[in-house]
Enzyme design. Structure first.
Site, PDB file in Angstrom:
ATOM      1  N   LYS A 171      -9.275   2.673  -2.462  1.00 51.18           N
ATOM      2  CA  LYS A 171      -9.548   1.932  -1.327  1.00 51.18           C
ATOM      3  C   LYS A 171     -10.933   2.469  -1.129  1.00 51.18           C
ATOM      4  O   LYS A 171     -11.304   3.595  -0.842  1.00 51.18           O
ATOM      5  CB  LYS A 171      -8.527   2.359  -0.298  1.00 51.18           C
ATOM      6  CG  LYS A 171      -8.598   1.858   1.144  1.00 51.18           C
ATOM      7  CD  LYS A 171      -7.461   2.274   1.972  1.00 51.18           C
ATOM      8  CE  LYS A 171      -7.365   1.540   3.222  1.00 51.18           C
ATOM      9  NZ  LYS A 171      -5.981   1.865   4.129  1.00 51.18           N
ATOM     10  N   CYS A 194      -5.637  -2.738   1.749  1.00 50.16           N
ATOM     11  CA  CYS A 194      -5.659  -3.109   3.346  1.00 50.16           C
ATOM     12  C   CYS A 194      -7.042  -3.200   3.994  1.00 50.16           C
ATOM     13  O   CYS A 194      -7.338  -4.443   4.300  1.00 50.16           O
ATOM     14  CB  CYS A 194      -4.681  -1.694   3.759  1.00 50.16           C
ATOM     15  SG  CYS A 194      -3.938  -2.065   5.486  1.00 50.16           S
ATOM     16  N   ILE A 197      17.441  -0.447  34.943  1.00 53.42           N
ATOM     17  CA  ILE A 197      17.003  -1.452  33.912  1.00 53.42           C
ATOM     18  C   ILE A 197      16.727  -0.634  32.527  1.00 53.42           C
ATOM     19  O   ILE A 197      16.775  -1.504  31.417  1.00 53.42           O
ATOM     20  CB  ILE A 197      15.973  -2.495  34.379  1.00 53.42           C
ATOM     21  CG1 ILE A 197      15.371  -3.467  33.340  1.00 53.42           C
ATOM     22  CG2 ILE A 197      14.742  -1.451  34.691  1.00 53.42           C
ATOM     23  CD1 ILE A 197      16.400  -4.427  33.265  1.00 53.42           C
ATOM     24  N   GLU A 251       6.038   4.415  33.644  1.00 57.14           N
ATOM     25  CA  GLU A 251       6.479   5.796  34.388  1.00 57.14           C
ATOM     26  C   GLU A 251       5.865   6.759  33.605  1.00 57.14           C
ATOM     27  O   GLU A 251       5.319   7.914  34.267  1.00 57.14           O
ATOM     28  CB  GLU A 251       7.908   5.872  34.300  1.00 57.14           C
ATOM     29  CG  GLU A 251       8.612   4.941  35.160  1.00 57.14           C
ATOM     30  CD  GLU A 251      10.227   4.641  34.800  1.00 57.14           C
ATOM     31  OE1 GLU A 251      10.723   3.948  35.730  1.00 57.14           O
ATOM     32  OE2 GLU A 251      10.471   5.363  33.904  1.00 57.14           O
ATOM     33  N   ASN A 307      14.120  17.459  40.206  1.00 54.66           N
ATOM     34  CA  ASN A 307      14.015  17.797  38.763  1.00 54.66           C
ATOM     35  C   ASN A 307      15.149  18.676  38.212  1.00 54.66           C
ATOM     36  O   ASN A 307      15.330  18.421  37.029  1.00 54.66           O
ATOM     37  CB  ASN A 307      12.867  18.611  38.666  1.00 54.66           C
ATOM     38  CG  ASN A 307      11.384  17.872  38.565  1.00 54.66           C
ATOM     39  OD1 ASN A 307      11.513  16.680  38.817  1.00 54.66           O
ATOM     40  ND2 ASN A 307      10.409  18.357  39.021  1.00 54.66           N
ATOM     41  N   LEU A 317      23.487   6.341  30.375  1.00 53.81           N
ATOM     42  CA  LEU A 317      23.372   4.859  30.903  1.00 53.81           C
ATOM     43  C   LEU A 317      23.470   5.128  32.475  1.00 53.81           C
ATOM     44  O   LEU A 317      24.652   5.491  32.928  1.00 53.81           O
ATOM     45  CB  LEU A 317      24.669   4.338  30.452  1.00 53.81           C
ATOM     46  CG  LEU A 317      24.529   2.592  30.633  1.00 53.81           C
ATOM     47  CD1 LEU A 317      23.386   2.065  29.993  1.00 53.81           C
ATOM     48  CD2 LEU A 317      25.907   1.864  30.094  1.00 53.81           C
ATOM     49  N   GLU A 370       0.803  -1.450  -0.099  1.00 56.08           N
ATOM     50  CA  GLU A 370      -0.021  -0.011  -0.089  1.00 56.08           C
ATOM     51  C   GLU A 370       0.828   1.132   0.066  1.00 56.08           C
ATOM     52  O   GLU A 370       1.935   1.448   0.745  1.00 56.08           O
ATOM     53  CB  GLU A 370      -0.782  -0.019   1.219  1.00 56.08           C
ATOM     54  CG  GLU A 370      -1.530   1.285   1.248  1.00 56.08           C
ATOM     55  CD  GLU A 370      -2.607   1.038   2.680  1.00 56.08           C
ATOM     56  OE1 GLU A 370      -3.489   1.731   2.699  1.00 56.08           O
ATOM     57  OE2 GLU A 370      -2.304   0.414   3.537  1.00 56.08           O
TER      58      GLU A 370
END
Length: 566
Positions: free
Chosen positions: A122, A158, A304, A416, A387, A300, A45
């Site tokens: 379509k 589609c 996690i 979060e 902050n 980094l 498409e």
């Protein structure tokens, strides 16, 4: 009468707006299919332009460029080789000028003998979730089949396959094979849903179905490909791989019961974490490459989320294109410093260290006169000081990005971001967020899985990528002494279940309480979810995985006083 046909499925990765590049992709696919004896090549498409086009398709010069490319591709078919079915925009009136709302059509073109022989528009325009095609496209009429070299093909675009109207109309008007060209994005369990819908169309029409889907990332959407063919007995004759380009030439013959596809390449769909991780890799790789960034930069932290983000980035782009920075504050533990260093070593990436303590002290000194001493020299305080730390890190990452040209990856997860446990202009800064649609518990699941499996197509190292302690230790933002996420939030397993009910399920408080959750907690999570809308509105894009990703999928007002029945 034609009794045999070779049909090539071209599962391609077009780039939005790169019309010349997309034309080259199509020409390359046609040349390869021709070398393998194909009579017809089917692509996806809007492959001429990329999909979804959004408001680009309202720009006349964009349409003119697409039309020129389509005519050039059609001329190629004068060589006696394979014809083509490709998707692109169509203006019923080429002289029309803006506003073009409803005057442009999402169209499947048939190219053969050096020209556009016909087209089908379509009919069923999706107008839900990430799709708002009724905003820019007109709806075409119910189509009849097209004649391609004495074979009547029922061509759909589609969404036309998702309901029975179009396929039934095609069957009643003499179609022999149903062909669906698609731009269908990946979601959890979407592959099985597509197959089941195709089975329904086969059962209703007794016709085989060819389903060709786009592959690649486009902003927050990832198209997984996974194109397939079902014969009229619902037998799976072909299944192409997910998350990679592919070209398969299939052989068809006409028998007493109609057309049948001989067995072709059949790749079993992956399950579990593999397709999710594959979507993350492809979405990030295409966002970075199609926007021409040399690489990415990640803060980094030893946690996690940043570790998994780095792992996906290394697998998608290669270690040499991933730059990481550890930005310790006075509250950063030695454990986090060690974990970040070990993660970088495992992934084969470099890590720099930039202390944000001088920035924290500078801001405290600058603000002290205004805040009447609230910003104490010890850096103790409330969320204002927390902050400031997060924004100091954001400023640091953006400065490095400006100098090196690398794009910053934000690392917040859906749990979060849902409840606002993120700092606007701090840890939310960035050009893209790999984890944006992943709940926290899935982040843990993916991290464990990646440590056991080297994903297909990954450019990172085999074996463990994320230190075990990062996975097992309690999550913490480390913005104050001995801080843990669960000081401010319920356990993530509980939070995720409530959020899924509120976001994906749109369930009532009573229904969520009936699942065993505390009413006061459910109301608290709901309030946090609604109050954080203004933050999410300013967040960067990220890979869509669920049925209800933040962004186009879920459009809530920022100013919103609704809190349920009194």
């Amino acid at each position: 009468m034609t009794d045999t046909l070779k049909i090539a499925l071209a599962q391609l990765n077009p780039t939005m707006g790169d019309i010349a590049g997309n034309l080259a992709l199509l020409r390359k696919a046609r040349a390869e299919a021709a070398a393998r004896g194909a009579d017809l090549v089917i692509a996806s498409e809007m492959v001429i332009t990329g999909y979804p086009t959004e408001d680009l398709v309202l720009k006349p010069m964009f349409l003119e460029a697409a039309e020129s490319a389509l005519q050039a591709l059609a001329l190629d078919t004068a060589d006696g080789g394979p014809g083509m079915i490709v998707g692109g925009p169509w203006r019923q009136d080429p002289t029309a000028r803006p506003p073009l709302y409803g005057k442009v059509y999402n169209t499947a073109y048939v190219l053969d003998g050096g020209k556009v022989t016909t087209h089908r528009t379509k009919h069923d325009l999706p107008n839900y979730g990430v799709f708002d095609e009724k905003r820019v496209f007109g709806a075409g009429p119910l189509p009849g089949p097209v004649n391609f070299r004495d074979v009547r093909l029922g061509v759909m675009v589609c969404e036309d396959m998702w309901k029975p109207d179009v396929s039934e109309c095609l069957e009643e008007s003499g179609a022999e094979i149903l062909i669906v060209i698609n731009g269908s994005p990946y979601e959890l369990d979407k592959t099985e849903e597509r197959i089941q819908l195709a089975v329904q169309r086969v059962n209703e029409t007794s016709l085989p179905v060819i389903y060709v889907n786009q592959v690649g990332g486009q902003d927050e959407l990832v198209f997984d490909g996974a194109s397939f063919i079902l014969n009229e007995d619902n037998g799976l004759a072909c299944q192409l791989p997910a998350f990679e380009e592919a070209l398969e030439v299939t052989e068809w013959y006409r028998g007493p019961a109609g057309w049948t596809c001989n067995p072709a390449h059949r790749e079993a769909p992956a399950g579990g974490m593999e397709p999710i991780y594959g979507a993350l890799m492809l979405g990030l790789r295409d966002y970075v490459n199609k926007n021409r960034f040399p690489g990415v930069i990640i803060g980094l932290s030893g946690g996690i989320d940043s570790a998994l983000t780095a792992a996906v980035a290394v697998d998608a782009l290669g270690p040499q294109r991933v730059h990481t920075v550890m930005m310790p504050s006075p509250y950063t533990s030695q454990e986090s410093l060690d974990d970040a260093a070990e993660a970088a070593q495992l992934m084969g990436i470099g890590i720099d260290s930039v202390s944000i303590e001088p920035a924290m002290q500078a801001f405290n000194t600058m603000l002290q006169p205004i805040l009447n001493g609230a910003a104490a020299e010890t850096n103790a305080g409330d969320t204002t000081e927390e902050n400031i730390q997060a924004r100091s890190r954001g400023l640091t990452l953006m400065a490095i990005s400006n100098k090196l040209g690398y794009m910053v990856l934000s690392t917040g997860n859906k749990s979060e971001v849902s409840v606002g446990y993120a700092t606007l202009y701090g840890d939310m800064v960035g050009g893209f967020n790999v984890l944006k649609d992943l709940y926290k518990m899935m982040v843990f699941d993916l991290a464990r899985w990646r440590n056991q499996v080297l994903p297909k197509g990954a450019l990172g190292p085999a074996g463990r990528a994320i230190p075990e302690r990062i996975i097992t230790k309690p999550p913490s933002a480390e913005l104050k002494p001995d801080q843990k996420d669960e000081d401010s939030l319920p356990p993530y397993a509980v939070l995720d279940d409530i959020l899924k009910c509120l976001i994906e399920g749109e369930e009532s408080v009573d229904a969520i309480v009936a699942r065993g959750h505390d009413r006061e907690l459910v109301n608290r999570v709901w309030r946090m979810l609604e109050l954080a809308e203004y933050k999410r509105r300013q967040a960067c894009p990220g890979v869509k995985i669920t049925r209800r990703a933040f962004g186009k999928d879920r459009r809530y007002p920022i100013t919103n006083a609704f809190r349920g029945p009194a």
